[in-house]
Each structure stands twice: as C-alpha cells, then as structure tokens.
Design a protein around this motif. Structure first.
Motif, PDB file in Angstrom:
ATOM      1  N   ASP A 133       0.848  -1.186   0.000  1.00  0.00           N
ATOM      2  CA  ASP A 133       0.000   0.000   0.000  1.00  0.00           C
ATOM      3  C   ASP A 133       0.887   1.240   0.000  1.00  0.00           C
ATOM      4  OD1 ASP A 133      -2.676   1.254   0.176  1.00  0.00           O
ATOM      5  OD2 ASP A 133      -1.980   1.962   2.132  1.00  0.00           O
ATOM      6  N   VAL A 134       0.569   2.165  -0.900  1.00  0.00           N
ATOM      7  CA  VAL A 134       1.174   3.495  -0.901  1.00  0.00           C
ATOM      8  C   VAL A 134       0.031   4.488  -0.884  1.00  0.00           C
ATOM      9  CG1 VAL A 134       2.560   5.169  -2.181  1.00  0.00           C
ATOM     10  CG2 VAL A 134       3.237   2.761  -2.158  1.00  0.00           C
ATOM     11  N   ALA A 135      -0.071   5.276   0.175  1.00  0.00           N
ATOM     12  CA  ALA A 135      -1.211   6.178   0.349  1.00  0.00           C
ATOM     13  C   ALA A 135      -0.724   7.609   0.534  1.00  0.00           C
ATOM     14  CB  ALA A 135      -2.049   5.751   1.549  1.00  0.00           C
ATOM     15  N   VAL A 175       5.319  -0.824 -13.109  1.00  0.00           N
ATOM     16  CA  VAL A 175       4.121  -0.322 -13.794  1.00  0.00           C
ATOM     17  C   VAL A 175       3.480  -1.367 -14.696  1.00  0.00           C
ATOM     18  CG1 VAL A 175       3.274   1.436 -15.403  1.00  0.00           C
ATOM     19  CG2 VAL A 175       5.004   2.042 -13.704  1.00  0.00           C
ATOM     20  N   TRP A 176       4.275  -2.199 -15.387  1.00  0.00           N
ATOM     21  CA  TRP A 176       3.757  -2.998 -16.495  1.00  0.00           C
ATOM     22  C   TRP A 176       3.686  -4.496 -16.257  1.00  0.00           C
ATOM     23  CZ3 TRP A 176       1.649  -0.761 -20.742  1.00  0.00           C
ATOM     24  CH2 TRP A 176       1.946   0.586 -20.983  1.00  0.00           C
ATOM     25  N   TYR A 177       4.774  -5.127 -15.867  1.00  0.00           N
ATOM     26  CA  TYR A 177       4.944  -6.557 -16.113  1.00  0.00           C
ATOM     27  C   TYR A 177       4.198  -7.487 -15.160  1.00  0.00           C
ATOM     28  CZ  TYR A 177       8.243  -5.266 -19.683  1.00  0.00           C
ATOM     29  OH  TYR A 177       8.806  -4.738 -20.823  1.00  0.00           O
ATOM     30  N   PRO A 296      -0.563  -0.871 -18.047  1.00  0.00           N
ATOM     31  CA  PRO A 296      -0.018  -0.208 -16.863  1.00  0.00           C
ATOM     32  C   PRO A 296      -1.025  -0.203 -15.713  1.00  0.00           C
ATOM     33  CG  PRO A 296      -0.747   1.430 -18.452  1.00  0.00           C
ATOM     34  CD  PRO A 296      -0.954   0.092 -19.091  1.00  0.00           C
ATOM     35  N   ASP A 297      -0.587  -0.664 -14.562  1.00  0.00           N
ATOM     36  CA  ASP A 297      -1.458  -0.640 -13.385  1.00  0.00           C
ATOM     37  C   ASP A 297      -0.578  -0.771 -12.151  1.00  0.00           C
ATOM     38  OD1 ASP A 297      -3.713  -0.554 -11.818  1.00  0.00           O
ATOM     39  OD2 ASP A 297      -4.226  -2.671 -12.077  1.00  0.00           O
ATOM     40  N   VAL A 298      -0.910  -0.010 -11.124  1.00  0.00           N
ATOM     41  CA  VAL A 298      -0.207  -0.074  -9.843  1.00  0.00           C
ATOM     42  C   VAL A 298      -1.281  -0.235  -8.770  1.00  0.00           C
ATOM     43  CG1 VAL A 298       1.472   1.029  -8.322  1.00  0.00           C
ATOM     44  CG2 VAL A 298       1.553   1.472 -10.786  1.00  0.00           C
ATOM     45  N   PRO A 299      -1.727  -1.464  -8.517  1.00  0.00           N
ATOM     46  CA  PRO A 299      -2.902  -1.665  -7.652  1.00  0.00           C
ATOM     47  C   PRO A 299      -2.688  -1.253  -6.208  1.00  0.00           C
ATOM     48  CG  PRO A 299      -1.909  -3.774  -8.258  1.00  0.00           C
ATOM     49  CD  PRO A 299      -1.248  -2.736  -9.104  1.00  0.00           C
ATOM     50  N   TYR A 300      -1.443  -1.151  -5.765  1.00  0.00           N
ATOM     51  CA  TYR A 300      -1.206  -0.791  -4.364  1.00  0.00           C
ATOM     52  C   TYR A 300      -1.164   0.715  -4.130  1.00  0.00           C
ATOM     53  CZ  TYR A 300       3.615  -0.454  -6.143  1.00  0.00           C
ATOM     54  OH  TYR A 300       4.732  -0.148  -6.869  1.00  0.00           O
ATOM     55  N   THR A 322      -4.706   4.096 -10.881  1.00  0.00           N
ATOM     56  CA  THR A 322      -4.681   3.313 -12.117  1.00  0.00           C
ATOM     57  C   THR A 322      -5.650   2.146 -12.031  1.00  0.00           C
ATOM     58  OG1 THR A 322      -2.936   1.830 -11.335  1.00  0.00           O
ATOM     59  CG2 THR A 322      -2.235   3.855 -12.418  1.00  0.00           C
ATOM     60  N   HIS A 323      -6.121   1.710 -13.200  1.00  0.00           N
ATOM     61  CA  HIS A 323      -6.889   0.472 -13.289  1.00  0.00           C
ATOM     62  C   HIS A 323      -6.973   0.063 -14.750  1.00  0.00           C
ATOM     63  CE1 HIS A 323     -10.498   2.671 -14.616  1.00  0.00           C
ATOM     64  NE2 HIS A 323     -10.268   3.515 -13.634  1.00  0.00           N
ATOM     65  N   ARG A 324      -7.455  -1.144 -14.979  1.00  0.00           N
ATOM     66  CA  ARG A 324      -7.434  -1.783 -16.302  1.00  0.00           C
ATOM     67  C   ARG A 324      -8.273  -1.043 -17.335  1.00  0.00           C
ATOM     68  NH1 ARG A 324      -8.156  -3.501 -20.681  1.00  0.00           N
ATOM     69  NH2 ARG A 324      -8.137  -5.653 -21.451  1.00  0.00           N
ATOM     70  N   HIS A 325      -9.308  -0.349 -16.899  1.00  0.00           N
ATOM     71  CA  HIS A 325     -10.298   0.150 -17.858  1.00  0.00           C
ATOM     72  C   HIS A 325     -10.151   1.639 -18.172  1.00  0.00           C
ATOM     73  CE1 HIS A 325     -12.238  -3.722 -17.734  1.00  0.00           C
ATOM     74  NE2 HIS A 325     -12.276  -3.671 -16.418  1.00  0.00           N
ATOM     75  N   ILE A 326      -9.080   2.283 -17.763  1.00  0.00           N
ATOM     76  CA  ILE A 326      -8.839   3.669 -18.169  1.00  0.00           C
ATOM     77  C   ILE A 326      -8.606   3.706 -19.681  1.00  0.00           C
ATOM     78  CG2 ILE A 326      -7.196   5.589 -18.025  1.00  0.00           C
ATOM     79  CD1 ILE A 326      -6.732   4.849 -15.119  1.00  0.00           C
TER      80      ILE A 326
END
Length: 487
Positions: A133-135, A175-177, A296-300, A322-326
């Motif tokens: 988590d990064v807040a 970001v990606w892999y 690209p997604d950074v879920p945390y 970020t999320h998959r549907h942007i």
C-alpha cells in the motif's frame, strides 16, 4: 513543487529502479534514498530464480520466488544492442560472439547485477520487501506518502511481518509486467477456465508442448519467439493470429501459419478450445498462447481525491490512480510521463515505453533527480551537481496540459487508420520519442552541464543506429538458425 523532498523511496529493483537509485544518489541532493524489492534478488524481468516454480518446504524463500514469476525464460536473447543497454558511465560489455550482438538473458542479468553491487554495498537496497500500500497523506497532516510493506526475509508463515514507513517522495517502477494484457474477445473468459489459455508472462520454453496443437495470438517479439521455439516440438502448423504485418524481425517459416484475427473462442470436444477466425475455425486446440503485451497498473497505489464535506477539516478520499479500464490505457495525470501532476512528490520511471528502455530510464531518472533536488549548494544529500535545478510547471493545470497534448496527438494517430496498432498508445511515443528525449536532455544539461558528456547523445545519428537494430536482429536470427543468404 513548493519544496524538494528530503527522503525518497524507490519501489522495484529492476533496471529502472536501480538506475533511478544511482541517479538520485549521485546526481541529486537528498537526505536519504532507498530502494525496496519484493523478490530475493534485483534484476526485475531479467532475473529468473533457479527455484522459480519450486514448492520446496526446505527452502523458506521458495514461496516468494514463485509468487512473482518473471516474463524471462532461459533461452531469451534480447532485441537491443549493448549501446542502448548501457547506463551512463557504465558501458555494457560486447557479447563474445560473431554475428550475434544481442545479449542473452544471463549476460543482461550479470550486467545489471554488477551495476547494482555498489548500491548494495552502500546499504541502499532492501530485498524481500513487498509494497502492499502506498497512500498519499493530507497536506494538513504533513504530506508525503505512507508506505506499508510485507517483509518476507524470513520466509512465509510466522516469519512474515508488516511494517509501515513514511516518505517525502516515492518513485514507482513496477508499472507494467505484473499485468498481462488480453484483448477483449467473446468467449475468452470462459475458455480461460480450461487452463489452456496462457500468456507470454509465464512462458518458460517449449518443453511440455510436444505434439500439442497451439494457436499464438500476436506477432510482436514474444509471440514470434514462442512460435519459433514451438516449431520443433508442437503439432504443425503452429498458428499465429495477427491483425497486421509485424514490424518486429522474425524468420519466415513454412511451419508457422499466419491467420487473421480471432472473432471468438468456445469450448470444443475433450475440454479443448475452438478458435473462431473471421473466415474459418481451428478446432481441437490444446493451448492458446497470448503474446499481447501488458497494461499499466499499480494496484497498491492510492491518491487523494476531491475534498468531501464543507468544514475546515474536510477530508479527501483515497482512490486508486490506475486500473485496467482507463481509456486510452495509461497512468493518468502525468507530466512528461514521469511526475504525477496533482502531487509532484510521486513519480514513475518506466511508465514510458521506449525503443531503448535502459537508456530512457537513465535519462528520465536523471531528469527527475534534478527536478526534485534543491539548487546546487543548498541540499543535504551526497550529490555533486554544479548547476541549477530542472524546473517543472508551477500549477496543476499547467502540468496537466502535457497529458492533454499527448491525448490529442494519440487521437490523431489512431484516426489515421481503421486498424490502429496497439503500439499507437499513450506511453509509446514512436516517432515522438527522439524529440521527447532531446527536450529532457537539454533541460538536464542546462541544470548540470557536467552531464553533457556523460549521457547518451539522443541525436539523429543515435536514432539511425537504433533503427538499424531491426535489420541487425534479423541477420542475427539467421546466424542463430545456421542459415545464410537473403530471406
């Protein structure tokens, strides 16, 4: 940015994270810079653990190795020549082979490990630390970022501990892999349940595919390499579904049959898959392998949203950035693909997709080091700069204008064809990469003139050598295959 951050945390120990660590330490002015990596070693996608898929109870770290598999595979040979893998001040060795100038997985990893060695010796890298988590912290509460991470250094079970730290600034290079991309095609979610749909992210070579009927989706580097490696063992032909002619080099092979795009998937007999093309079907498919890249997604990561309430202490919600549907697919609200426009103490290195990713990460992280640093002589860190500071637009609106300009260019590029390539994407600059790099380099050299002779030139001659890599790669494929002459 009103103040320069004193303490910076870098997340991710691949090439992007490591060169960012080096550049912030040596080209910036900071009190403390550290890097955390969740796996048991650095290297990112270039590190493949010897026990990556092992389930060995005698090895307490085996679980963490298998938890985060790398897209790398043992027979991998890169597509970038040493010039563009060289991080500034640390040239990449020339591979010891005639006709094959592209480094192997092991050679690339060894280079990265040698580059990282002095950073380890300085105590700047923590392994086995998974950021969960990064807040973003409210300005009224002092600002900065609250980072929670799991410490796996003692293995799983009772040895796992959760810790929380506070940092002035954070650089994200993951970001990606982690995020395998699958096209939205009818029936795909259903056939995934069969276990017969796989992605290049988990490809480890052709072993296990003997006699199997395989369809590969895509014709970029990963898809082409999977197809070529399957030919000696799989049921022939190996099918490769494509939407357009590939720009990526591959040897022609009569055993690989190129077919058109997939319109839908369905379950066939005996638990196998039927692949429906626009003009035919392919029945009894054992495996469908996707070489369709990543998103690209950074879920945390959570950032502050708009204020809620009307009181003097109105609080702001924490929302995922970020999320998959942007759409278009991207990390939103970035200035120069690096700085988060709403809070410039958050940065991304590696969000930008480059023809030469090592060199681009070196350039952009140097730019970041100077953008975040105090002017020469006023910092408290260990940097040795003699120039001034890279300037960033002072308002959120002015920083967001950069994203709007890119979105307009992207819209124009995609409107020029009714079948736009996935390479026409927000973070892939294509023909705009060289001008982007030249602007960043010029700003760096104005702030730190001594770096003018250290950084890659990013000039027309370099760009011509980069384009020539495609022909060089094709020549090297013929050498590897023991073939001569024109294709």
């Amino acid at each position: 940015m009103a103040t320069s951050p004193r303490r910076v945390l870098i997340i991710g120990g691949g090439p992007c994270g490591l060169v960012t660590l080096r550049n912030l330490l040596e080209r910036g002015e900071f009190e403390d810079v550290q890097l955390v990596e969740r796996r048991d070693n650095i290297g990112g996608v270039w590190y493949q653990s010897r026990n990556e898929h092992a389930n060995d109870d005698s090895d307490p770290l085996a679980a963490s190795r298998s938890r985060w598999p790398t897209p790398a595979y043992p027979a991998l040979i890169g597509n970038v020549i040493p010039e563009f893998l060289s991080l500034s001040g640390y040239p990449f060795p020339t591979p010891p082979r005639e006709g094959q100038p592209f480094p192997t997985l092991r050679e690339t990893y060894d280079y990265i490990a040698a580059f990282a060695r002095p950073l380890f010796e300085r105590g700047k890298i923590r392994l086995h630390h998974e950021v969960v988590d990064v807040a973003e912290i409210e300005a009224e509460d002092g600002g900065g970022w609250r980072v929670a991470m799991t410490d796996w250094s003692k293995g799983s079970g009772s040895g796992v501990s959760l810790k929380e730290e506070r940092w002035d600034a954070v650089v994200i290079t993951t970001v990606w892999y982690d995020n395998a991309y699958y096209p939205d095609v009818e029936g795909l979610d259903d056939v995934k349940l069969t276990g017969r749909v796989l992605h290049a992210q988990t490809w480890r070579g052709p072993s296990g595919y003997e006699g199997k009927h395989v369809v590969i989706i895509g014709n970029a580097n990963s898809a082409n390499e999977m197809a070529a490696q399957l030919v000696p063992v799989a049921q022939l032909p190996v099918y490769r579904s494509t939407r357009r002619v590939s720009i990526f080099p591959s040897l022609p092979d009569d055993c690989i049959e190129d077919v058109g795009p997939v319109s839908r998937y369905s379950r066939g007999a005996n638990g196998k898959i039927t692949v429906h093309l626009q003009d035919r079907t392919i029945d009894d498919v054992d495996y469908v392998l996707f070489g369709t890249g990543y998103y690209p997604d950074v879920p945390y990561l959570r950032v502050l949203g708009p204020a809620v309430g009307t009181s003097d202490r109105a609080r702001r919600s924490l929302d995922r950035l970020t999320h998959r549907h942007i759409q278009p697919i991207r990390v939103p609200s970035l200035y120069r693909h690096v700085l988060y426009a709403h809070n410039t103490s958050l940065a991304f290195i590696g969000a930008l997709i480059s023809f030469t990713p090592f060199a681009m990460a070196d350039l952009t992280s140097t730019w970041l080091a100077l953008a975040w640093s105090s002017p020469a002589g006023t910092g408290t860190g260990t940097g040795t700069r003699t120039g001034s500071k890279v300037t960033v637009p002072p308002t959120v609106a002015s920083r967001l204008a950069d994203e709007q300009d890119r979105l307009q260019i992207l819209h124009q590029l995609r409107s020029e064809t009714d079948n736009p390539s996935d390479l026409v994407s927000f973070h892939f600059l294509g023909r705009y990469e060289l001008p982007y790099a030249q602007v960043a380099r010029a700003e760096i050299v104005r702030a730190a003139p001594e770096l003018g002779d250290v950084l890659a030139p990013w000039d027309d001659a370099q760009d011509a050598r980069r384009f020539a890599m495609y022909a060089t790669k094709l020549d090297s494929l013929y050498v590897l295959a023991g073939k001569t002459g024109e294709p």
